[in-house]
Scaffold this motif. Structure first.
Motif, mmCIF file in Angstrom:
data_model
loop_
_atom_site.group_PDB
_atom_site.id
_atom_site.type_symbol
_atom_site.label_atom_id
_atom_site.label_comp_id
_atom_site.label_asym_id
_atom_site.label_seq_id
_atom_site.Cartn_x
_atom_site.Cartn_y
_atom_site.Cartn_z
ATOM 1 N N ASN A 157 -7.260 1.264 -6.538
ATOM 2 C CA ASN A 157 -5.848 1.099 -7.436
ATOM 3 C C ASN A 157 -5.474 2.524 -7.921
ATOM 4 O O ASN A 157 -5.764 3.414 -7.266
ATOM 5 C CB ASN A 157 -6.659 0.221 -8.767
ATOM 6 C CG ASN A 157 -7.590 0.968 -9.394
ATOM 7 O OD1 ASN A 157 -7.749 2.226 -9.391
ATOM 8 N ND2 ASN A 157 -8.583 0.196 -10.253
ATOM 9 N N ALA A 158 -4.761 2.398 -9.002
ATOM 10 C CA ALA A 158 -3.857 3.729 -9.365
ATOM 11 C C ALA A 158 -5.009 4.756 -9.915
ATOM 12 O O ALA A 158 -4.676 5.976 -9.478
ATOM 13 C CB ALA A 158 -2.882 3.447 -10.431
ATOM 14 N N SER A 196 -6.046 -4.499 -8.356
ATOM 15 C CA SER A 196 -6.534 -4.215 -7.024
ATOM 16 C C SER A 196 -6.384 -5.720 -6.210
ATOM 17 O O SER A 196 -6.916 -6.541 -6.668
ATOM 18 C CB SER A 196 -7.903 -3.648 -6.544
ATOM 19 O OG SER A 196 -8.324 -3.738 -5.305
ATOM 20 N N SER A 218 -0.574 4.631 -1.590
ATOM 21 C CA SER A 218 -1.602 5.251 -0.725
ATOM 22 C C SER A 218 -0.974 5.913 0.605
ATOM 23 O O SER A 218 -1.379 7.146 1.039
ATOM 24 C CB SER A 218 -2.589 4.338 -0.081
ATOM 25 O OG SER A 218 -3.384 3.835 -1.426
ATOM 26 N N ASP A 236 -0.419 -2.040 -3.969
ATOM 27 C CA ASP A 236 0.047 -0.885 -3.704
ATOM 28 C C ASP A 236 -0.653 0.616 -3.323
ATOM 29 O O ASP A 236 -0.117 1.526 -3.210
ATOM 30 C CB ASP A 236 1.084 -0.491 -4.914
ATOM 31 C CG ASP A 236 2.250 -1.348 -5.555
ATOM 32 O OD1 ASP A 236 2.955 -1.821 -4.746
ATOM 33 O OD2 ASP A 236 2.213 -1.767 -6.683
ATOM 34 N N TYR A 237 -1.928 -0.095 -3.311
ATOM 35 C CA TYR A 237 -2.938 0.931 -2.966
ATOM 36 C C TYR A 237 -3.828 0.360 -1.944
ATOM 37 O O TYR A 237 -4.340 -0.874 -1.937
ATOM 38 C CB TYR A 237 -3.784 1.429 -4.238
ATOM 39 C CG TYR A 237 -2.815 1.822 -5.339
ATOM 40 C CD1 TYR A 237 -2.405 3.232 -5.526
ATOM 41 C CD2 TYR A 237 -2.303 0.882 -6.478
ATOM 42 C CE1 TYR A 237 -1.660 3.708 -6.744
ATOM 43 C CE2 TYR A 237 -1.455 1.360 -7.196
ATOM 44 C CZ TYR A 237 -0.996 2.901 -7.169
ATOM 45 O OH TYR A 237 -0.254 3.061 -8.490
ATOM 46 N N TRP A 244 -6.339 6.636 -6.799
ATOM 47 C CA TRP A 244 -5.190 7.187 -5.647
ATOM 48 C C TRP A 244 -4.565 8.292 -6.373
ATOM 49 O O TRP A 244 -3.562 8.695 -5.936
ATOM 50 C CB TRP A 244 -4.524 6.173 -5.205
ATOM 51 C CG TRP A 244 -5.297 5.641 -3.943
ATOM 52 C CD1 TRP A 244 -5.870 4.379 -3.997
ATOM 53 C CD2 TRP A 244 -5.319 6.041 -2.551
ATOM 54 N NE1 TRP A 244 -6.293 4.067 -2.501
ATOM 55 C CE2 TRP A 244 -6.015 5.100 -2.080
ATOM 56 C CE3 TRP A 244 -4.815 7.186 -2.219
ATOM 57 C CZ2 TRP A 244 -6.230 5.165 -0.657
ATOM 58 C CZ3 TRP A 244 -5.114 7.515 -0.744
ATOM 59 C CH2 TRP A 244 -5.794 6.465 0.127
ATOM 60 N N SER A 245 -4.946 8.630 -7.739
ATOM 61 C CA SER A 245 -3.912 9.720 -8.501
ATOM 62 C C SER A 245 -4.556 10.991 -8.405
ATOM 63 O O SER A 245 -3.992 11.898 -9.069
ATOM 64 C CB SER A 245 -3.894 9.108 -9.925
ATOM 65 O OG SER A 245 -3.218 7.923 -9.939
ATOM 66 N N GLU A 271 0.686 -1.092 -0.109
ATOM 67 C CA GLU A 271 -0.084 0.073 0.034
ATOM 68 C C GLU A 271 0.918 1.353 -0.075
ATOM 69 O O GLU A 271 0.314 2.331 0.560
ATOM 70 C CB GLU A 271 -0.974 0.040 1.010
ATOM 71 C CG GLU A 271 -1.781 -1.325 1.212
ATOM 72 C CD GLU A 271 -2.593 -1.182 2.421
ATOM 73 O OE1 GLU A 271 -3.038 -0.054 3.131
ATOM 74 O OE2 GLU A 271 -3.127 -2.483 3.051
#
Length: 752
Positions: free
Chosen positions: A557-558, A546, A482, A552-553, A561-562, A479
């Protein structure tokens, strides 16, 4: 529409602490009639329909669901069985706990753990009151409450077989690790029992003391320990770590049986004092009416006009849900259990609160409270700082005086920064800044103190890597993106606290950290992309991927979170290439495929419009970002769709976990026509009002909102005036709102 008015005697305006938190208004409209507590109890809303008062410790509700994700509040609308009526619940969370001190009335001899059945048509709920008929037992159940006392009324079809089970083995989500620790129980006299019930789960250690008083003498007691009946069935005192159940039988009578259950986070003496102070008598209907009066007082903070009954019901139900958590967690004598697990006595004016779902609620719930209940908002900020004083770190999801370590970053600083920027801070701002700064860095003392706990795993480890690299490396920490982008915002919040406290050196240090989000900006994919320990972007990279708590989030997903740079929008826009680029990226977000990749994709990704996910909080500000482009109308169009489709007046009417009022607070603010994109910057972005008119009781008097030519077709804003003066941008300040005035929003069916 015909208006109904409720005139309250002055004596009723201060019946409980929850009522005292709000000043009286001369004439109250009967807004309670528009609240439906069943909204959010279906799908994955995870709300409960039972009896409570605003911000009250007792939340008395039926438990129909005890296993799995949808047992988070103990209730799901699709169920037809009831395991018991317990006195503490969480509203809309994604994980469960509490469910303390469960009672179940039944008739005739039954199993060790009787289970009731019911039909939905016999179940009714309004704020402060719940009722249902237990068909298989022939018992009508009614529930109401004060702040710290649950009040039951049971009417039995069979007056000869009136029984009640006290289930001291009852817990929610045992399959998720919630377990019984032990029980202390005392048979005080032939109508009174008391004890302390201890569990371990999401809250590392949770103890609730109780005192139960029946309106009649107990005729006979049956006692079961781990399912075995004890022949010496009437213990005076008992301590056990086993499942403990008592079945009480009462003599034949046609009268209803009344039960009062007082709770305390401290001890049984506290529970007794709470009952003596709040519910010394036995007038059930009076208490029910007092609860209704409390809720009407709370709901009248905002009075709206609309010709659409769906909007009216959604609005007042949402406003109701925003006033359930956090809740007061101390006794009437001021004693409470601190984050250090020691008993404290609150100084005058201080109230200890718990159940802060801060990663969710810093975004809209706490900003809403600064508008309609600024004194209470300030008190909750003080409670968070006191948590730091007692526990050495700001809590981020405190529950029952326990650190849960849940979710991302250190979001308490967002609540504190927002209070400070609105001049609602109380106490020593140097202490507030210190609390934020010391909660944001790796500390050896915390590593030892929280050894083996989720708090250490999810805070100190991530913070250490952020300070070491200037970002969170994806090949070391899950994560990572985030955590990185949210901590950049939270470091900015620390800087705001330091600046207002006059600590320029600390403010400068944290302003630099607030720019760390730039490290994740990928010019190739135009998204926030994970960065490896060697400084390279992760390859391969799938922005739709996801995996719940393993990617990573966080819960997304990306795509989702962008766009989280609320504190630095001007520089963010410059970094990505200007406001036309921002508009293009937002367009892609809302119009791309809604496909989510990954076999273990987060169940929190709901309410999709393209890759925008309204069912989870990181998306909540995104439609308003169009106000930073030349096309605010695109945001207004999205907001109209969200409010009409993701909020309905049905049990499944909330599109994701309600999260202690955040989903509802978003709706309340958005339906009024504005939203605070960045807590800590006291500015509201204009959106798309759903109500035709609203009056908000604010510090300076009344702030009136008038949406002219408002209709489903007229979803676009044509012009905005504040106190008769045209706004030259789609923003206005908190100072403008707090002093009172009139905001006129002219609507049209044509966008530019």
């Amino acid at each position: 529409m015909k208006k109904h008015y409720l005139l309250l005697p002055a004596a009723l305006l201060c019946l409980s602490t929850s009522c005292k938190q709000q000043p009286a208004t001369p004439t109250l409209e009967n807004e309670i009639q528009y609240v439906d507590p069943f909204i959010g109890t279906g799908f994955h809303g995870h709300t409960f329909p039972g009896a409570t008062r605003p911000y009250a410790m007792v939340q008395l509700s039926p438990d129909t669901h005890i296993m799995g994700w949808d047992a988070s509040s103990g209730y799901h609308y699709d169920d037809r069985t009831i395991y018991g009526f317990s006195h503490t619940h969480l509203s809309g969370t994604g994980i469960g706990d509490l469910g303390d001190v469960s009672l179940l009335p039944y008739c005739g001899e039954d199993s060790i753990k009787p289970i009731a059945t019911f039909r939905k048509e016999t179940e009714k709920a309004v704020p402060g009151y719940y009722t249902v008929r237990l068909d298989n037992f022939g018992v009508n159940v009614e529930l109401t409450s004060t702040d710290r006392v649950g009040f039951h009324r049971y009417t039995y079809d069979n007056p000869k077989e009136r029984r009640v089970m006290l289930d001291l083995g009852h817990i929610l989500q045992p399959d998720w690790g919630h377990k019984l620790v032990d029980n202390d129980y005392l048979f005080v006299n032939d109508s009174t029992v008391e004890g302390t019930f201890r569990t371990q789960g999401w809250a590392h250690f949770h103890a609730v003391s109780y005192r139960i008083v029946f309106s009649e003498k107990i005729e006979k007691v049956y006692q079961y320990i781990d399912g075995e009946q004890r022949s010496d069935s009437l213990f005076l005192r008992l301590h056990t770590d086993k499942d403990l159940k008592f079945h009480y039988k009462f003599k034949e009578s046609a009268e209803p049986l009344l039960v009062k259950v007082a709770l305390s986070p401290v001890d049984t003496e506290g529970a007794e004092k709470n009952m003596e102070a709040e519910l010394p008598g036995w007038d059930f209907d009076k208490v029910r009416q007092e609860s209704a009066d409390c809720w009407n007082l709370a709901l009248n903070k905002i009075q709206i006009q609309t010709n659409d009954p769906v909007i009216r019901k959604n609005f007042y139900t949402a406003l109701y849900h925003t006033q359930i958590a956090p809740f007061a967690y101390q006794d009437v004598d001021g004693r409470y259990l601190g984050m250090d697990k020691k008993i404290h006595t609150a100084p005058h004016g201080f109230t200890n609160y718990t159940a802060f779902s801060l990663w969710d609620t810093f975004r809209a719930l706490h900003p809403l409270m600064t508008i309609i209940n600024p004194e209470l908002a300030a008190k909750m900020g003080e409670s968070l700082v006191q948590g730091y004083v007692e526990g050495s770190i700001l809590p981020k999801w405190p529950l029952a005086s326990s650190y849960t370590g849940c979710m991302v970053g250190y979001p308490a600083v967002a609540v504190l920064a927002d209070l400070a920027c609105k001049d609602l801070d109380k106490g020593d701002l140097n202490l507030w800044a210190e609390a934020g700064a010391r909660s944001s860095v790796y500390r050896e003392d915390l590593a030892e103190k929280f050894k083996g706990t989720r708090e250490l795993d999810l805070i100190t480890r991530h913070i250490y890597y952020k300070d070491k690299y200037g970002y969170v490396p994806a090949d070391s920490i899950p994560e990572s993106v985030s955590w990185g982008v949210e901590m950049a915002y939270e470091d900015w919040c620390v800087a705001q606290l330091a600046k207002k406290a006059g600590n320029e050196a600390l403010a400068d240090e944290y302003i630099k950290k607030a720019a760390y989000y730039k490290r994740y900006l990928d010019p190739e994919t135009k998204l926030m992309r994970p960065v490896m320990g060697d400084g390279s972007f992760r390859t391969p990279f799938n922005p739709r991927y996801s995996s719940h708590m393993k990617s990573d989030y966080t819960e997304g997903n990306a795509f989702q979170w962008s766009f989280f740079v609320p504190h630095d929008m001007d520089n963010f826009i410059a970094e990505i290439g200007g406001k036309q680029e921002l508009e293009a990226r937002l367009d892609t977000l809302f119009t791309t495929s809604s496909q989510i990749d990954g076999a273990e994709a987060s169940g929190d990704i709901t309410g999709l419009i393209g890759q925008y996910a309204h069912g989870n909080e990181p998306s909540h500000h995104m439609a308003y970002l169009y106000n930073w482009t030349d096309s605010p109308w695109k945001g207004q169009e999205r907001l109209d769709f969200i409010m009409r489709n993701f909020y309905t007046n049905q049990p499944d009417g909330i599109i994701g976990n309600e999260d202690c009022g955040q989903m509802s607070a978003w709706y309340v603010l958005s339906a009024l026509g504005f939203y605070q994109v960045c807590p800590g910057i006291p500015v509201y972005a204009i959106g798309r009002p759903m109500v035709d008119e609203a009056k908000l009781q604010v510090a300076g008097g009344t702030f009136q909102i008038i949406a002219k030519n408002n209709s489903p077709e007229n979803k676009y804003v044509k012009a905005v005036k504040l106190n008769g003066k045209a706004l030259d941008s789609p923003f206005f300040t908190h100072a403008d709102l707090a002093k009172g005035g009139t905001l006129e929003i002219e609507m049209t069916n044509v966008h530019p």
